[in-house]
Design a protein around this motif. Structure first.
Motif, PDB file in Angstrom:
ATOM      1  N   LYS A   1       1.182   5.934  -6.399  1.00 28.28           N
ATOM      2  CA  LYS A   1       1.076   4.866  -7.389  1.00 28.28           C
ATOM      3  C   LYS A   1       1.433   5.388  -8.786  1.00 28.28           C
ATOM      4  O   LYS A   1       2.217   4.769  -9.503  1.00 28.28           O
ATOM      5  CB  LYS A   1      -0.336   4.285  -7.387  1.00 28.28           C
TER       6      LYS A   1
ATOM      7  N   GLN B   1       4.545   4.273 -11.114  1.00 26.35           N
ATOM      8  CA  GLN B   1       4.308   3.762 -12.465  1.00 26.35           C
ATOM      9  C   GLN B   1       5.088   4.559 -13.503  1.00 26.35           C
ATOM     10  O   GLN B   1       5.690   3.985 -14.414  1.00 26.35           O
ATOM     11  CB  GLN B   1       2.814   3.818 -12.805  1.00 26.35           C
TER      12      GLN B   1
ATOM     13  N   ARG C   1       0.859  -1.182   0.000  1.00 24.24           N
ATOM     14  CA  ARG C   1       0.000   0.000   0.000  1.00 24.24           C
ATOM     15  C   ARG C   1       0.895   1.232   0.000  1.00 24.24           C
ATOM     16  O   ARG C   1       1.889   1.288   0.709  1.00 24.24           O
ATOM     17  CB  ARG C   1      -0.893   0.027   1.234  1.00 24.24           C
TER      18      ARG C   1
END
Length: 64
Positions: free
Chosen positions: A30, A34, A24
């Motif tokens: 995130k 990425q 998490r």
């Protein structure tokens, strides 16, 4: 036809060969992760795994 058999075989192999660690991160991280993985031409999993392996190697904890 063979899609289900293929997926089942892959799932059995992955269960035997790999451990899973749920991860998490804070909202927004995130996308940053990425983007960085993409810059390095890696998958997110490959990027994170490489970072962990590098850190373990520095600490002499990585088994070869």
């Amino acid at each position: 036809m063979s899609g289900k058999t293929s997926s089942a075989a892959k799932n059995r192999y992955n269960a035997k060969a790999y451990d899973q660690i749920p991860l998490r991160v804070k909202k927004g991280q995130k996308e940053i992760i990425q983007k960085r993985a993409e810059q390095l031409n890696k998958s997110v999993n490959g990027y994170i795994t490489d970072l962990i392996e590098e850190d373990l190697a520095v600490c002499n904890l990585l088994e070869e």
